[in-house]
Design an enzyme around this catalytic site. Structure first.
Site, PDB file in Angstrom:
ATOM      1  N   ARG A   1       0.816  -1.214   0.000  1.00 32.97           N
ATOM      2  CA  ARG A   1       0.000   0.000   0.000  1.00 32.97           C
ATOM      3  C   ARG A   1       0.850   1.265   0.000  1.00 32.97           C
ATOM      4  O   ARG A   1       1.829   1.365   0.723  1.00 32.97           O
ATOM      5  CB  ARG A   1      -0.921  -0.005   1.216  1.00 32.97           C
TER       6      ARG A   1
ATOM      7  N   SER B   1     -19.856  -0.972   4.627  1.00 33.12           N
ATOM      8  CA  SER B   1     -18.845  -0.014   4.199  1.00 33.12           C
ATOM      9  C   SER B   1     -18.313  -0.256   2.787  1.00 33.12           C
ATOM     10  O   SER B   1     -18.080   0.686   2.036  1.00 33.12           O
ATOM     11  CB  SER B   1     -17.709  -0.115   5.215  1.00 33.12           C
TER      12      SER B   1
ATOM     13  N   HIS C   1     -21.668   4.106   9.153  1.00 34.23           N
ATOM     14  CA  HIS C   1     -21.856   4.812   7.876  1.00 34.23           C
ATOM     15  C   HIS C   1     -23.265   5.384   7.733  1.00 34.23           C
ATOM     16  O   HIS C   1     -23.695   5.698   6.623  1.00 34.23           O
ATOM     17  CB  HIS C   1     -21.509   3.887   6.705  1.00 34.23           C
TER      18      HIS C   1
ATOM     19  N   THR D   1     -19.653   6.202  14.928  1.00 35.55           N
ATOM     20  CA  THR D   1     -18.348   6.861  14.912  1.00 35.55           C
ATOM     21  C   THR D   1     -18.539   8.368  14.914  1.00 35.55           C
ATOM     22  O   THR D   1     -19.576   8.871  14.475  1.00 35.55           O
ATOM     23  CB  THR D   1     -17.526   6.440  13.676  1.00 35.55           C
TER      24      THR D   1
ATOM     25  N   LYS E   1     -16.865  10.144  10.800  1.00 40.29           N
ATOM     26  CA  LYS E   1     -17.356  10.202   9.419  1.00 40.29           C
ATOM     27  C   LYS E   1     -18.333  11.385   9.324  1.00 40.29           C
ATOM     28  O   LYS E   1     -17.887  12.522   9.204  1.00 40.29           O
ATOM     29  CB  LYS E   1     -17.886   8.845   9.012  1.00 40.29           C
TER      30      LYS E   1
ATOM     31  N   THR F   1      -6.176   3.431  27.670  1.00 44.15           N
ATOM     32  CA  THR F   1      -5.732   4.387  26.654  1.00 44.15           C
ATOM     33  C   THR F   1      -6.165   5.797  27.065  1.00 44.15           C
ATOM     34  O   THR F   1      -7.132   5.966  27.809  1.00 44.15           O
ATOM     35  CB  THR F   1      -6.308   4.010  25.266  1.00 44.15           C
ATOM     36  N   THR F   2      -5.444   6.785  26.565  1.00 38.12           N
ATOM     37  CA  THR F   2      -5.769   8.186  26.865  1.00 38.12           C
ATOM     38  C   THR F   2      -7.063   8.571  26.163  1.00 38.12           C
ATOM     39  O   THR F   2      -7.300   8.174  25.023  1.00 38.12           O
ATOM     40  CB  THR F   2      -4.607   9.083  26.397  1.00 38.12           C
TER      41      THR F   2
HETATM   42  N1  PLP Z   1     -17.296   0.024  11.650  1.00 43.76           N
HETATM   43  C1  PLP Z   1     -17.352   0.120  10.318  1.00 43.76           C
HETATM   44  C2  PLP Z   1     -18.465  -0.537   9.590  1.00 43.76           C
HETATM   45  C3  PLP Z   1     -16.384   0.859   9.603  1.00 43.76           C
HETATM   46  O1  PLP Z   1     -16.449   0.946   8.264  1.00 43.76           O
HETATM   47  C4  PLP Z   1     -15.348   1.498  10.329  1.00 43.76           C
HETATM   48  C5  PLP Z   1     -14.311   2.304   9.650  1.00 43.76           C
HETATM   49  O2  PLP Z   1     -14.266   2.540   8.520  1.00 43.76           O
HETATM   50  C6  PLP Z   1     -15.322   1.361  11.713  1.00 43.76           C
HETATM   51  C7  PLP Z   1     -16.299   0.619  12.344  1.00 43.76           C
HETATM   52  C8  PLP Z   1     -14.250   2.006  12.515  1.00 43.76           C
HETATM   53  O3  PLP Z   1     -14.536   3.357  12.692  1.00 43.76           O
HETATM   54  P1  PLP Z   1     -13.391   4.426  12.941  1.00 43.76           P
HETATM   55  O4  PLP Z   1     -12.898   4.858  11.598  1.00 43.76           O
HETATM   56  O5  PLP Z   1     -14.066   5.525  13.691  1.00 43.76           O
HETATM   57  O6  PLP Z   1     -12.331   3.755  13.753  1.00 43.76           O
END
Ligand code: PLP
Length: 404
Positions: A19, A188, A216, A244, A247, A276-277
C-alpha cells in the site's frame, strides 16, 4: 539481525497488496477540494476527492472549528490521562449524554475510535455472559471480527444479509443459550443496507440481543441523523447501537449507546476503553457541536441524498458496475487489483480526481473496487465531471460494464 529484518521487507509482500498513501491536504472551507502529492507527483496537485468519509463536511463546518478552538484555549491540547485516571473532561460527559439522547438509549460511552468501540464493546458484550453465541454477518468490519474473536465467544457467521441463513443458525442453537446478533446498518465496502426489520423479527423470535454498527449512517439517515434503525422506526428494538464521530460527525472517536447496565459493564471491562488516553477535549467539543448541529439541520442530509441520487443515476446510465445504489456509498467493482489501481491512477493523472483503489484485506481477493462516496459538498457539476471521468477510464482500460 539483517536477515531477520529482511523477512519483513516490502519485496516479500505481493505487489497487489503493498500500500502507498498519498499525502492529501483537504482545504478547510473548500472540501471536497484538496491538494495531493505522492511518489509519482511530488508537487502538490489540485484534486477533487470522491472517497472521503467526511460525508457531510462537518470537518470544515465553522461552528465545529470554533467549538474546537474554544475548547483548545480553555482546556489545552490533550486530555491528560485515560478516562479513569483524570482524563474525563466535561465535554466527554456532555457528548455521551447527547449521543444517548440522539439514539433514545439510557447511556452512551465514547472511545478514541470506532475501531476501539467495536473491539472493546464486543469483546465484553459477547465475552462476559457464559455460553453466549454471537451471530455475525460475513461482511462485518474488521473491528467487529476482532472484538468477537477477542471475546472468546462461540461465533456463527451468516451469509451477507441472508436472513434465512441467520434464522437457520439461530434455530440450531439451544434456546437456553444467550444470543447476540451483530450487523452493520450500511456496509462499508458494498454500500448496501441490512434488512434490519427482518433481523429484529428473527432476534425477537429467538430471544437474541442485537448490536448494530451504524458507522456509515449516523448523522446522515433517520430523524435527527439517528441512523437507519431510527429511519425504519425500530431503533428501540436494537439493544446496542454503535457509531463513529469520524465520518458524518467530522472529527474522530467512536461510541456505543444502549441499556445502562450493558454500557456500564463495557465501561468497567473494555480494555480498549480503559487502557488508553481519552479523546482531546477539543475533539469531544467539536464532535458535540457536530452532533447537535445535525440533530436540528436537514440541509446537509438533503444535499447528501440529492448527490447520492445523481451519482447513482449517472453511474447506471453509463453502465458502470455498482454493487448497490441504496446509499451514498457507490462500490464500483473492478475485480482485479492491478486494474483497480490503474483506474485510480488514471482518474488522478488524467482527470484530477482522487478515489482510493480498495484491495485485500479491505475487500476479498477478486472483489477489488473503487469505493466512491458522495458528500454534501459536491455540486451537480462535480457529479457530472466525475462520472464522465470514470466513464472515460472504463473505456481506456476496457473494463466490464453492466447491461451492455
Ligand atoms: N465500523 C465500520 C463498519 C467501519 O467501516 C469502520 C471504519 O471505517 C469502523 C467501524 C471504525 O470506525 P473508525 O474509523 O471511527 O475507527
Amino acid at each position: 539481525m539483517t536477515g531477520i529484518v529482511d523477512r519483513y521487507s516490502p519485496e516479500t509482500t505481493p505487489s497487489a497488496t503493498r500500500r502507498d498513501f498519498p499525502e492529501i491536504g483537504r482545504r478547510a472551507g473548500q472540501f471536497p477540494r484538496a491538494t495531493l502529492r505522492d511518489r509519482w507527483t511530488p508537487d502538490d496537485q489540485d484534486v477533487t476527492l470522491w472517497c472521503s468519509n467526511d460525508y457531510l463536511s462537518m470537518g470544515q463546518h465553522p461552528a465545529v472549528i470554533e467549538a474546537m478552538r474554544g475548547a483548545l484555549e480553555r482546556f489545552g491540547a490533550g486530555a491528560g490521562g485515560s478516562r479513569n485516571i483524570g482524563g474525563t473532561n466535561p465535554y466527554h460527559v456532555q457528548l455521551e449524554s447527547e449521543l444517548a439522547d440522539l439514539h433514545g438509549k439510557e447511556s452512551a460511552l465514547v472511545f478514541s475510535s470506532g475501531y476501539a468501540a467495536n473491539e472493546g464493546s464486543l469483546s465484553v458484550l459477547a465475552g462476559r455472559p457464559p455460553g453466549l453465541v454471537a451471530f455475525s454477518d460475513e461482511l462485518n468490519h474488521a473491528s467487529i471480527i476482532d472484538g468477537l474473536r477477542h471475546s472468546g465467544a462461540e461465533r456463527r457467521i451468516f451469509r451477507h444479509n441472508d436472513t434465512e441463513h441467520l434464522g437457520e443458525l439461530l434455530a440450531d442453537v439451544d434456546p437456553r443459550r444467550l444470543k447476540l446478533v451483530v450487523v452493520e446498518s450500511i456496509y462499508s465496502m458494498s454500500g448496501d443496507t441490512a434488512p434490519l426489520a427482518s433481523i429484529v423479527d428473527l432476534a425477537q423470535r429467538h430471544g437474541a440481543l442485537i448490536y448494530d454498527d451504524e458507522v456509515h449512517a449516523v448523522g446522515m439517515y433517520g430523524p435527527e441523523g439517528a441512523g437507519v434503525a431510527a429511519r425504519e422506526g425500530i431503533a428501540d428494538q436494537i439493544t446496542v447501537v454503535m457509531g463513529t464521530l469520524a465520518k458524518a460527525f467530522g472529527t474522530v472517536g467512536g461510541y456505543v449507546a444502549g441499556p445502562a447496565s450493558l454500557i456500564d459493564t463495557v465501561r468497567t471491562f473494555a480494555r480498549s476503553f480503559i487502557f488508553t488516553t481519552s479523546l482531546p477535549p477539543a475533539v469531544a467539543a467539536g464532535a458535540l457541536t457536530a452532533v447537535r448541529h445535525l440533530r436540528s439541520s436537514e440541509q446537509e442530509r438533503d444535499r447528501l441524498a440529492e448527490n447520492s441520487r445523481a451519482l447513482h443515476d449517472q453511474l447506471r446510465r453509463r453502465g458502470l458496475p455498482v454493487r448497490s445504489d441504496e446509499t451514498h456509498i457507490a462500490a464500483v467493482v473492478v475485480g482485479e487489483a492491478q486494474r483497480c489501481r490503474a483506474a485510480s491512477r488514471l482518474l488522478l493523472q488524467d482527470h484530477g480526481v482522487y478515489v482510493t483503489a480498495m484491495d485485500p484485506p479491505s475487500v476479498r481477493p477478486g472483489e477489488e473496487l473503487l469505493r466512491v462516496t458522495a458528500s454534501a459538498s459536491h455540486t451537480g457539476a462535480d457529479v457530472e465531471r466525475f462520472t464522465h471521468a470514470l466513464d472515460q477510464v472504463w473505456t481506456d482500460l476496457d473494463l466490464p460494464r453492466t447491461g451492455r
